[in-house]
Design a protein around this motif. Structure first.
Motif, PDB file in Angstrom:
ATOM      1  N   PRO A 136       1.658 -11.809 -14.724  1.00  0.00           N
ATOM      2  CA  PRO A 136       0.599 -11.370 -15.641  1.00  0.00           C
ATOM      3  C   PRO A 136      -0.491 -12.410 -15.890  1.00  0.00           C
ATOM      4  O   PRO A 136      -1.552 -12.060 -16.413  1.00  0.00           O
ATOM      5  N   ARG A 137      -0.238 -13.656 -15.521  1.00  0.00           N
ATOM      6  CA  ARG A 137      -1.300 -14.663 -15.653  1.00  0.00           C
ATOM      7  C   ARG A 137      -2.325 -14.539 -14.529  1.00  0.00           C
ATOM      8  O   ARG A 137      -3.388 -15.162 -14.582  1.00  0.00           O
ATOM      9  N   GLN A 138      -1.989 -13.758 -13.515  1.00  0.00           N
ATOM     10  CA  GLN A 138      -2.889 -13.550 -12.384  1.00  0.00           C
ATOM     11  C   GLN A 138      -3.672 -12.248 -12.571  1.00  0.00           C
ATOM     12  O   GLN A 138      -3.306 -11.389 -13.369  1.00  0.00           O
ATOM     13  N   ASP A 139      -4.756 -12.090 -11.811  1.00  0.00           N
ATOM     14  CA  ASP A 139      -5.661 -10.961 -12.005  1.00  0.00           C
ATOM     15  C   ASP A 139      -5.351  -9.806 -11.050  1.00  0.00           C
ATOM     16  O   ASP A 139      -4.447  -9.906 -10.208  1.00  0.00           O
ATOM     17  N   PRO A 140      -6.084  -8.689 -11.180  1.00  0.00           N
ATOM     18  CA  PRO A 140      -5.864  -7.559 -10.275  1.00  0.00           C
ATOM     19  C   PRO A 140      -5.997  -7.914  -8.805  1.00  0.00           C
ATOM     20  O   PRO A 140      -5.216  -7.433  -7.975  1.00  0.00           O
ATOM     21  N   ALA A 141      -6.985  -8.750  -8.463  1.00  0.00           N
ATOM     22  CA  ALA A 141      -7.184  -9.103  -7.051  1.00  0.00           C
ATOM     23  C   ALA A 141      -5.961  -9.797  -6.467  1.00  0.00           C
ATOM     24  O   ALA A 141      -5.601  -9.581  -5.300  1.00  0.00           O
ATOM     25  N   TYR A 142      -5.309 -10.625  -7.261  1.00  0.00           N
ATOM     26  CA  TYR A 142      -4.097 -11.305  -6.812  1.00  0.00           C
ATOM     27  C   TYR A 142      -3.008 -10.274  -6.489  1.00  0.00           C
ATOM     28  O   TYR A 142      -2.359 -10.355  -5.443  1.00  0.00           O
ATOM     29  N   HIS A 143      -2.798  -9.306  -7.374  1.00  0.00           N
ATOM     30  CA  HIS A 143      -1.745  -8.314  -7.151  1.00  0.00           C
ATOM     31  C   HIS A 143      -2.105  -7.367  -6.004  1.00  0.00           C
ATOM     32  O   HIS A 143      -1.216  -6.886  -5.295  1.00  0.00           O
ATOM     33  N   TYR A 144      -3.386  -7.137  -5.813  1.00  0.00           N
ATOM     34  CA  TYR A 144      -3.850  -6.355  -4.674  1.00  0.00           C
ATOM     35  C   TYR A 144      -3.499  -7.073  -3.365  1.00  0.00           C
ATOM     36  O   TYR A 144      -2.995  -6.459  -2.414  1.00  0.00           O
ATOM     37  N   ARG A 145      -3.732  -8.371  -3.324  1.00  0.00           N
ATOM     38  CA  ARG A 145      -3.379  -9.159  -2.125  1.00  0.00           C
ATOM     39  C   ARG A 145      -1.871  -9.190  -1.930  1.00  0.00           C
ATOM     40  O   ARG A 145      -1.376  -9.131  -0.799  1.00  0.00           O
ATOM     41  N   LEU A 146      -1.127  -9.261  -3.026  1.00  0.00           N
ATOM     42  CA  LEU A 146       0.332  -9.236  -2.941  1.00  0.00           C
ATOM     43  C   LEU A 146       0.799  -7.942  -2.267  1.00  0.00           C
ATOM     44  O   LEU A 146       1.679  -7.958  -1.396  1.00  0.00           O
ATOM     45  N   GLY A 147       0.201  -6.833  -2.669  1.00  0.00           N
ATOM     46  CA  GLY A 147       0.563  -5.556  -2.059  1.00  0.00           C
ATOM     47  C   GLY A 147       0.273  -5.521  -0.574  1.00  0.00           C
ATOM     48  O   GLY A 147       1.065  -4.979   0.213  1.00  0.00           O
ATOM     49  N   LYS A 148      -0.836  -6.102  -0.165  1.00  0.00           N
ATOM     50  CA  LYS A 148      -1.183  -6.117   1.261  1.00  0.00           C
ATOM     51  C   LYS A 148      -0.145  -6.908   2.061  1.00  0.00           C
ATOM     52  O   LYS A 148       0.174  -6.553   3.203  1.00  0.00           O
ATOM     53  N   LEU A 149       0.390  -7.959   1.464  1.00  0.00           N
ATOM     54  CA  LEU A 149       1.414  -8.748   2.151  1.00  0.00           C
ATOM     55  C   LEU A 149       2.719  -7.970   2.298  1.00  0.00           C
ATOM     56  O   LEU A 149       3.488  -8.197   3.234  1.00  0.00           O
ATOM     57  N   LEU A 150       2.961  -7.042   1.385  1.00  0.00           N
ATOM     58  CA  LEU A 150       4.195  -6.262   1.412  1.00  0.00           C
ATOM     59  C   LEU A 150       4.102  -5.030   2.314  1.00  0.00           C
ATOM     60  O   LEU A 150       5.121  -4.408   2.618  1.00  0.00           O
ATOM     61  N   ALA A 151       2.909  -4.673   2.733  1.00  0.00           N
ATOM     62  CA  ALA A 151       2.685  -3.427   3.469  1.00  0.00           C
ATOM     63  C   ALA A 151       3.575  -3.256   4.709  1.00  0.00           C
ATOM     64  O   ALA A 151       3.979  -2.132   5.008  1.00  0.00           O
ATOM     65  N   PRO A 152       3.898  -4.311   5.465  1.00  0.00           N
ATOM     66  CA  PRO A 152       4.757  -4.109   6.648  1.00  0.00           C
ATOM     67  C   PRO A 152       6.100  -3.456   6.331  1.00  0.00           C
ATOM     68  O   PRO A 152       6.708  -2.836   7.213  1.00  0.00           O
ATOM     69  N   LEU A 153       6.568  -3.565   5.108  1.00  0.00           N
ATOM     70  CA  LEU A 153       7.845  -2.959   4.739  1.00  0.00           C
ATOM     71  C   LEU A 153       7.828  -1.445   4.919  1.00  0.00           C
ATOM     72  O   LEU A 153       8.873  -0.829   5.152  1.00  0.00           O
ATOM     73  N   ARG A 154       6.648  -0.864   4.833  1.00  0.00           N
ATOM     74  CA  ARG A 154       6.531   0.591   4.955  1.00  0.00           C
ATOM     75  C   ARG A 154       6.949   1.076   6.332  1.00  0.00           C
ATOM     76  O   ARG A 154       7.392   2.221   6.479  1.00  0.00           O
ATOM     77  N   GLU A 155       6.794   0.228   7.322  1.00  0.00           N
ATOM     78  CA  GLU A 155       7.183   0.578   8.694  1.00  0.00           C
ATOM     79  C   GLU A 155       8.674   0.344   8.933  1.00  0.00           C
ATOM     80  O   GLU A 155       9.187   0.675   9.999  1.00  0.00           O
ATOM     81  N   GLU A 156       9.338  -0.227   7.940  1.00  0.00           N
ATOM     82  CA  GLU A 156      10.724  -0.643   8.112  1.00  0.00           C
ATOM     83  C   GLU A 156      11.681   0.197   7.268  1.00  0.00           C
ATOM     84  O   GLU A 156      12.821  -0.201   7.039  1.00  0.00           O
ATOM     85  N   GLY A 157      11.211   1.341   6.786  1.00  0.00           N
ATOM     86  CA  GLY A 157      12.063   2.226   6.015  1.00  0.00           C
ATOM     87  C   GLY A 157      12.216   1.857   4.564  1.00  0.00           C
ATOM     88  O   GLY A 157      13.112   2.368   3.877  1.00  0.00           O
ATOM     89  N   VAL A 158      11.346   0.975   4.062  1.00  0.00           N
ATOM     90  CA  VAL A 158      11.433   0.539   2.669  1.00  0.00           C
ATOM     91  C   VAL A 158      10.408   1.297   1.829  1.00  0.00           C
ATOM     92  O   VAL A 158       9.221   1.342   2.163  1.00  0.00           O
ATOM     93  N   LEU A 159      10.875   1.890   0.747  1.00  0.00           N
ATOM     94  CA  LEU A 159       9.999   2.564  -0.202  1.00  0.00           C
ATOM     95  C   LEU A 159       9.497   1.547  -1.211  1.00  0.00           C
ATOM     96  O   LEU A 159      10.280   0.955  -1.961  1.00  0.00           O
ATOM     97  N   ILE A 160       8.188   1.315  -1.211  1.00  0.00           N
ATOM     98  CA  ILE A 160       7.569   0.434  -2.208  1.00  0.00           C
ATOM     99  C   ILE A 160       7.213   1.296  -3.413  1.00  0.00           C
ATOM    100  O   ILE A 160       6.400   2.225  -3.312  1.00  0.00           O
ATOM    101  N   LEU A 161       7.831   0.999  -4.539  1.00  0.00           N
ATOM    102  CA  LEU A 161       7.691   1.810  -5.747  1.00  0.00           C
ATOM    103  C   LEU A 161       7.319   0.897  -6.905  1.00  0.00           C
ATOM    104  O   LEU A 161       8.084  -0.011  -7.257  1.00  0.00           O
ATOM    105  N   ALA A 162       6.148   1.104  -7.477  1.00  0.00           N
ATOM    106  CA  ALA A 162       5.687   0.267  -8.579  1.00  0.00           C
ATOM    107  C   ALA A 162       5.728   1.060  -9.881  1.00  0.00           C
ATOM    108  O   ALA A 162       5.357   2.234  -9.922  1.00  0.00           O
ATOM    109  N   SER A 163       6.168   0.407 -10.933  1.00  0.00           N
ATOM    110  CA  SER A 163       6.389   1.066 -12.219  1.00  0.00           C
ATOM    111  C   SER A 163       5.663   0.316 -13.324  1.00  0.00           C
ATOM    112  O   SER A 163       5.913  -0.871 -13.556  1.00  0.00           O
ATOM    113  N   GLY A 164       4.740   1.023 -13.980  1.00  0.00           N
ATOM    114  CA  GLY A 164       3.981   0.428 -15.076  1.00  0.00           C
ATOM    115  C   GLY A 164       3.477   1.515 -15.994  1.00  0.00           C
ATOM    116  O   GLY A 164       4.234   2.396 -16.401  1.00  0.00           O
ATOM    117  N   SER A 165       2.180   1.492 -16.285  1.00  0.00           N
ATOM    118  CA  SER A 165       1.608   2.538 -17.135  1.00  0.00           C
ATOM    119  C   SER A 165       0.100   2.546 -16.972  1.00  0.00           C
ATOM    120  O   SER A 165      -0.533   1.485 -16.961  1.00  0.00           O
TER     121      SER A 165
END
Length: 265
Positions: A136-165
């Protein structure tokens, strides 16, 4: 699994949904009807916050009751599931390869932002789960970049599920209202609609600067924590179709939208 899984953002609402999620639970459960059974789930919850990314490697994640002031029955709910230590290692590898600091927690369980929706989606707990913290000390752009790094998991049968509000202002919640009451304060509705308009139109830049652009941003999110998981999904599904699968409100100010990034086969 050869098909690329979509990425999902869910608004998890009040912990009381664990005792009866109603229409919100129905919306979460529908996700499992439109995708292949995943090999594992990577859950990004607003309720695990750290300075740098940490991913859980518990073999049998405990059900964390990270709240207070609710009925005893809520504290008795358990979500018995299995962990995914191999997924924790894979996530750490992906982040380390991009020179991101990351740690593995050997036994951290699942907080209510994770297990409340998961018990509606996979009630038998049959899908292995690892959880990744937000910063939470980081900004939206940081978390956006984090998501891009995780994207390869989608090809590996991993469901990326984010929970917030989509909105999260605990000070303005109407606790006396029934969970099925769809009343919404005007400021919450306007913010909710703005987010939908930007996401569906692919306005990433506007979203990354939401505090400057969105109406009532300071009311919708006095703190950033519950909004940051959305940016992880935006990054992981960058450039793909966005669909709003559910919109509604509970307790007057909690916008409960569900979004999918990427199409389904």
């Amino acid at each position: 699994m050869s098909n690329r899984l979509p990425v999902y953002f869910i608004s998890h609402g009040s912990p009381m949904l664990a005792l009866g999620a109603g229409r919100f639970g129905d919306a979460w459960a529908k996700i499992t009807e439109e995708i292949e059974t995943p090999k594992a789930i990577l859950m990004i919850s607003a309720h695990w916050t750290t300075v740098a990314p940490v991913v859980s490697a518990a073999e049998k994640p405990e059900t964390i009751h990270d709240f207070g002031g609710f009925p005893r029955a809520l504290f008795e709910v358990q979500y018995p599931t299995v962990g995914a230590p191999w997924l924790a290692e894979r996530v750490a590898d992906l982040l380390q390869s991009a020179n991101w600091p990351v740690a593995i927690h050997p036994d951290r369980g699942l907080d209510h932002g994770a297990w409340v929706p998961l018990q509606e989606m996979y009630p038998m707990g049959e899908i292995p789960v690892a959880q990744l913290s937000i910063q939470p000390r980081q900004d939206p752009a940081y978390h956006y970049r984090l998501g891009k790094l995780l994207a390869p998991l989608r090809e590996e049968g991993v469901l990326i599920l984010a929970s917030g509000s989509i909105t999260h202002n605990l000070g303005d919640i109407h606790w006396h209202r029934d969970h099925d009451d769809n009343f919404s304060e005007a400021w919450a509705t306007e913010f909710q609609s703005w987010v939908s308009d930007q996401l569906l139109a692919g306005q990433t830049d506007a979203m990354l600067q939401y505090r400057a652009n969105a109406p009532h941003a300071h009311y919708a999110h006095p703190h950033d924590d519950h909004f940051m998981p959305l940016y992880v999904t935006m990054g992981a599904g960058d450039g793909e179709q966005v669909d709003r699968l559910f919109d509604g409100t509970m307790l007057g100010t909690l916008a409960m939208d569900v979004y999918r990034f990427g199409g389904v086969n």
